[in-house]
Design an enzyme around this catalytic site. Structure first.
Site, PDB file in Angstrom:
ATOM      1  N   TRP A 102     -20.668  17.944   6.099  1.00 36.59           N
ATOM      2  CA  TRP A 102     -21.350  18.757   5.082  1.00 36.59           C
ATOM      3  C   TRP A 102     -20.361  18.815   3.820  1.00 36.59           C
ATOM      4  O   TRP A 102     -20.851  18.741   2.670  1.00 36.59           O
ATOM      5  CB  TRP A 102     -21.609  20.148   5.452  1.00 36.59           C
ATOM      6  CG  TRP A 102     -22.437  20.213   6.819  1.00 36.59           C
ATOM      7  CD1 TRP A 102     -21.974  20.454   8.230  1.00 36.59           C
ATOM      8  CD2 TRP A 102     -23.605  19.417   6.949  1.00 36.59           C
ATOM      9  NE1 TRP A 102     -22.876  20.234   9.054  1.00 36.59           N
ATOM     10  CE2 TRP A 102     -24.027  19.751   8.375  1.00 36.59           C
ATOM     11  CE3 TRP A 102     -24.612  18.944   6.020  1.00 36.59           C
ATOM     12  CZ2 TRP A 102     -25.264  19.418   8.801  1.00 36.59           C
ATOM     13  CZ3 TRP A 102     -25.698  18.449   6.531  1.00 36.59           C
ATOM     14  CH2 TRP A 102     -26.233  18.590   7.897  1.00 36.59           C
ATOM     15  N   ASP A 169     -18.974  27.090   0.550  1.00 36.41           N
ATOM     16  CA  ASP A 169     -20.277  26.686   1.377  1.00 36.41           C
ATOM     17  C   ASP A 169     -19.917  27.568   2.628  1.00 36.41           C
ATOM     18  O   ASP A 169     -19.254  27.283   3.452  1.00 36.41           O
ATOM     19  CB  ASP A 169     -20.461  25.402   1.744  1.00 36.41           C
ATOM     20  CG  ASP A 169     -21.585  25.063   2.532  1.00 36.41           C
ATOM     21  OD1 ASP A 169     -22.211  25.980   2.802  1.00 36.41           O
ATOM     22  OD2 ASP A 169     -21.831  23.942   2.873  1.00 36.41           O
ATOM     23  N   LYS A 193     -28.477  30.529  10.097  1.00 35.18           N
ATOM     24  CA  LYS A 193     -27.368  30.859  11.033  1.00 35.18           C
ATOM     25  C   LYS A 193     -27.510  32.212  11.287  1.00 35.18           C
ATOM     26  O   LYS A 193     -28.177  32.801  11.878  1.00 35.18           O
ATOM     27  CB  LYS A 193     -26.217  30.344  10.632  1.00 35.18           C
ATOM     28  CG  LYS A 193     -26.267  28.872  10.072  1.00 35.18           C
ATOM     29  CD  LYS A 193     -26.371  27.820  11.085  1.00 35.18           C
ATOM     30  CE  LYS A 193     -26.123  26.279  10.299  1.00 35.18           C
ATOM     31  NZ  LYS A 193     -26.366  25.018  11.303  1.00 35.18           N
TER      32      LYS A 193
END
Lengths: 352, 352
Positions: A102, A169, A193
């Site tokens: 990511w 992030d 999440k």
């Protein structure tokens, strides 16, 4: 049979959120209308967006210098929005920490708009640890890091002091642990999440850092424009925003981030203890960087794999396979996962 | 009391969609898990995305040269994605038809990337008609139009033959009427009218037109990349995609676009007849361009406004106020609105 859902995301949310959001689809606030068929500018939905923005600041203990947005496109769109909003048009230069797939995705988008310096990377070692001992000075427009890396099960336990803007992030560990959120200038997180279902991305940004790049930004990618429209520049993802609000209300009612952290630490400690104790399993990554959210491990005796897989499936466990790029197992212990589910998994691990 | 929901969007969907999507949040496919807590790469969700993509091509009678995507960010993000993907990096030049606020929004984003020629506009007349008698030749990278204009209640009844790529924003009338969809090279539509809840945007694009601009496109904005990942470049908006699939399945089961069009024409004809007959009301726009989706009208005697407002509210009617920029009334007659609701409204109009 009761399911124990260790899915890496989209993932388990509080049962109450499923029940409340399903009820709102049939009849929202006793209005006789579904949540799905009302205008986002109606008197029923505007307070949802307002409260969804306000609760984030309360939970993070942030002041009025921060703005909260709920956007579409996922964290992947944020990979592009961050440089569009923060990297100078002329001579743009940013520092990135490379801790996995990511982070690499974020780097790739920034490189399209300017120069990127990767000031720390664990790529050569398969992203099995978090790089440390780097600095980022004022020569950079901003510094970007990824707080938790779902695929490898690593997590930043501390954050560097940098002399530039701090961007993080937090998609996979937001609201899971207490920290001083005011050390960040911009935080973003795909909701799917700890904070809601897929389809919406949270952005928390300090207003004063915006509008300084000299770029002509596509409207939807412009944080300032979203702020000026109270996160309703266009029709927002109504259902994902509402379910996120329910999830955050559940968190607030149950002791906030501090209580969630305590529970998350207990779950992770229990599972890592079994991995370290049981010779049939071993962890993937550096002990000091082990994630509280995603516990990645492998089986040391491949001939027992079939029996293990059959046993956890028989126990009602779901979503335990590791990411396809690394294999092995991954137990994701997000906020809503009960301690009981971890105990069931450990019982299965012990039974082999 | 039964509600009659004329909301301009997000708007009424089939009752069956509310019931099925609420049930899936409690237990998806009998899996013991909520639709909101499963991986988008699970065996339960992958077929949802595949079928959601396939059903669009069946309904539109399109062949394999077209690809279907479900993206985040709304039609507003498409305003930017279209020029990023179709406007040449060097000497980019596009033709736009200006039929209202949404068309203007699209124009603004294209102007950030190249030259725009507005080849037709009804702006000077308050967007009360659809401009005609224009052409777009091969000197343009593409031509862009908006098929239906919710705010003013106008709709393109025919589409021009152009000598360049044909792009259409169909957000507010997609799946409402039969047409030859193969005349378009790219169609996009925010789902929240005829095809689903807010939070997802449909893109139908002819593959062969992509990859020809010489631009370095931000990844999330790159149609080709989304196509290469089967519309799962990142976590898609799971719930909005599923509810859209349910809506399209309902359409297919009930006779497809042809049957929807017949019903929509009947509803619109009835309501326009009353507006034309009843001296207390008058339409906003040119008769030949009247929309089947959004019937905009005003009251001719302002002293009766209070009584009218009280009467339609008492009848269980919701969402009849005109857009804040034009005032008056707007009755949105999207696919899921029953003829019965239109009759109730007409009864109220007659009663004054």
């Amino acid at each position: 049979m009761k399911k124990h859902n260790f899915s890496a995301g989209p993932c388990i949310l509080p049962q109450e959120v499923f029940e409340q959001s399903a009820a709102a689809i049939l009849d929202f606030n006793g209005s006789g209308l579904s949540l799905l068929e009302i205008s986002h500018r109606s008197k029923d939905f505007v307070p949802v967006m307002e409260e969804a923005r306000a609760i984030v600041k309360r939970l993070m203990k942030l002041g009025d210098e921060y703005e909260v947005l709920y956007l579409g496109g996922g964290a992947s769109l944020q990979f592009a929005m961050v440089p569009f909003n923060l990297m100078k048009q002329n001579g743009g230069h940013a520092a990135y920490l490379d801790t996995g797939v990511w982070a690499s995705g974020a780097i790739k988008e920034a490189e399209k708009l300017g120069k990127v310096n990767i000031i720390g990377s664990s790529k050569a070692e398969g992203y099995t640890y978090i790089p440390k001992n780097y600095t980022a000075g004022p020569e950079y427009d901003y510094f970007h890091c990824t707080s938790n890396n779902t695929i490898y099960g690593t997590q930043m336990k501390t954050f560097p002091k940098v002399d530039t803007l701090m961007v993080c992030d937090m998609s996979s560990d937001i609201f899971s642990r207490e920290m001083d959120f005011s050390q960040f200038d911009l935080i973003y997180a795909g909701a799917q999440k700890n904070m809601g279902p897929a389809g919406v991305t949270l952005v928390v940004v300090k207003k004063e850092i915006l509008g300084k790049t000299g770029r002509n930004i596509p409207s939807y990618l412009d944080y300032s424009l979203h702020i000026s429209k109270d996160s309703m520049l266009n029709t927002p993802p109504v259902f994902p925003v509402y379910a996120s609000l329910l999830t955050l209300q559940h968190l607030e009612k149950n002791g906030g981030i501090a209580a969630a952290e305590e529970k998350n630490m207990a779950k992770a400690a229990l599972l890592y203890r079994e991995i370290d104790r049981n010779p049939l399993f071993e962890g993937f990554c550096a002990e000091e960087d082990r994630s509280l959210m995603n516990v990645c491990f492998k089986i040391t005796d491949e001939t027992r794999k079939e029996a293990f897989d059959a046993a956890w499936k028989a126990a009602g466990i779901n979503g335990l396979n590791g990411h396809r790029s690394v294999g092995g197992y991954r137990a994701s212990l997000y906020n809503a996962l009960p301690l009981e589910s971890v105990k069931i998994l450990i019982d299965v691990m012990k039974s082999l």
